[in-house]
Design an enzyme around this catalytic site. Structure first.
Site, PDB file in Angstrom:
ATOM      1  N   ASP A   1       0.871  -1.184   0.000  1.00  0.00           N
ATOM      2  CA  ASP A   1       0.000   0.000   0.000  1.00  0.00           C
ATOM      3  C   ASP A   1       0.906   1.232   0.000  1.00  0.00           C
ATOM      4  OD1 ASP A   1      -2.232   1.838   0.529  1.00  0.00           O
ATOM      5  OD2 ASP A   1      -3.330   0.052   1.114  1.00  0.00           O
TER       6      ASP A   1
ATOM      7  N   HIS B   1       2.452   2.076  -3.126  1.00  0.00           N
ATOM      8  CA  HIS B   1       1.592   3.067  -3.778  1.00  0.00           C
ATOM      9  C   HIS B   1       2.152   4.476  -3.691  1.00  0.00           C
ATOM     10  CE1 HIS B   1      -2.187   0.272  -3.279  1.00  0.00           C
ATOM     11  NE2 HIS B   1      -1.201  -0.287  -3.961  1.00  0.00           N
TER      12      HIS B   1
END
Length: 250
Positions: free
Chosen positions: A72, A95
């Site tokens: 993430d 991310h």
């Protein structure tokens, strides 16, 4: 999460390795004057919700000389965080370094005074990203940001302002974010984009972005769909230095 800190002041986290967290690795809430350095964070790139460092309602923090690979956000910056200095970070997979998402709940606070500099993003889905919900529950401010000296290596979305964030469609096309984004500088950012749209500045129709600056940006896309391009919506600012892809700021 692996470790959490709340209401902690004048402290340091260093020389710790966090491996394969079941959710986020490190969470910080309402901390002040906190220094994070010489930390390594590792989780598979396909591991959901394994944010590396998540920060909310905190101020005067430094994050530097850290290596983050996760599924993430490498670093997630949430409501009420101010005066945050991030430098010498290696991010990937993951991310990227994200502000938000913001605007989903009432009572959220502004995010101001962020610096991200001298860092490398390698194989991430985003480089630097600001994301606000398309339909905002609160009207706040995102301001005084500096992104400087950042290398992108095969990053999907190197520069990304997304004020249409809606991860769970359907979303109303008539709803617009109430979060004002202004005074954001992208200075000396270079490398490769896996997406044709290497610079996306997609701002709110209700509160357009103000004073967004691109200065010496060089992002290359080598796909079959042609060279890199920029996309702008509802953004005002200026361009300086050499810019590639060509700026869409008017």
């Amino acid at each position: 999460m692996n470790m959490g800190f709340q209401f902690v002041r004048f402290s340091r986290l260093s020389r710790i390795k966090s491996i394969n967290s079941k959710m986020g690795h490190f969470n910080f809430f309402a901390v002040q004057y906190f220094d994070i350095t010489r930390v390594r964070i590792m989780a598979p790139g396909d591991s959901p919700n394994t944010d590396g460092i998540k920060i909310g309602s905190s101020n005067h923090m430094k994050i530097h000389h850290v290596d983050i690979g996760t599924g993430d956000d490498c670093i997630a910056i949430l409501s009420g965080t101010t005066n945050l200095d991030i430098y010498n970070v290696k991010c990937g997979p993951g991310h990227g370094i994200s502000v938000g998402s913001l605007g989903k709940f009432k009572g959220e606070k502004s995010v101001q005074g962020l610096t991200v500099r001298d860092s490398i993003f390698n194989g991430t889905s985003n480089g630097v990203r600001i994301k606000t919900w398309a339909s905002s529950g609160s009207a706040n401010l995102v301001s005084n940001f500096l992104y400087k000296n950042l290398q992108m290596i095969n990053v999907e979305n190197p520069i990304n302002i997304d004020q249409r964030y809606c991860p769970n469609p359907p979303c109303s096309l008539k709803s617009f974010s109430q979060i004002q984004i202004k005074d954001v500088k992208f200075n000396n950012i270079w490398g490769t984009s896996t997406n044709k749209v290497a610079v996306k500045l997609q701002c709110s129709k209700n509160v357009p972005c103000k004073n967004v600056e691109l200065f010496n940006v060089n992002l290359v896309h080598r796909g079959r769909d042609g060279p890199a391009i920029s996309l702008c919506e509802n953004v005002a600012g200026w361009t300086r230095g050499k810019i590639s892809p060509p700026s869409c700021i008017r």
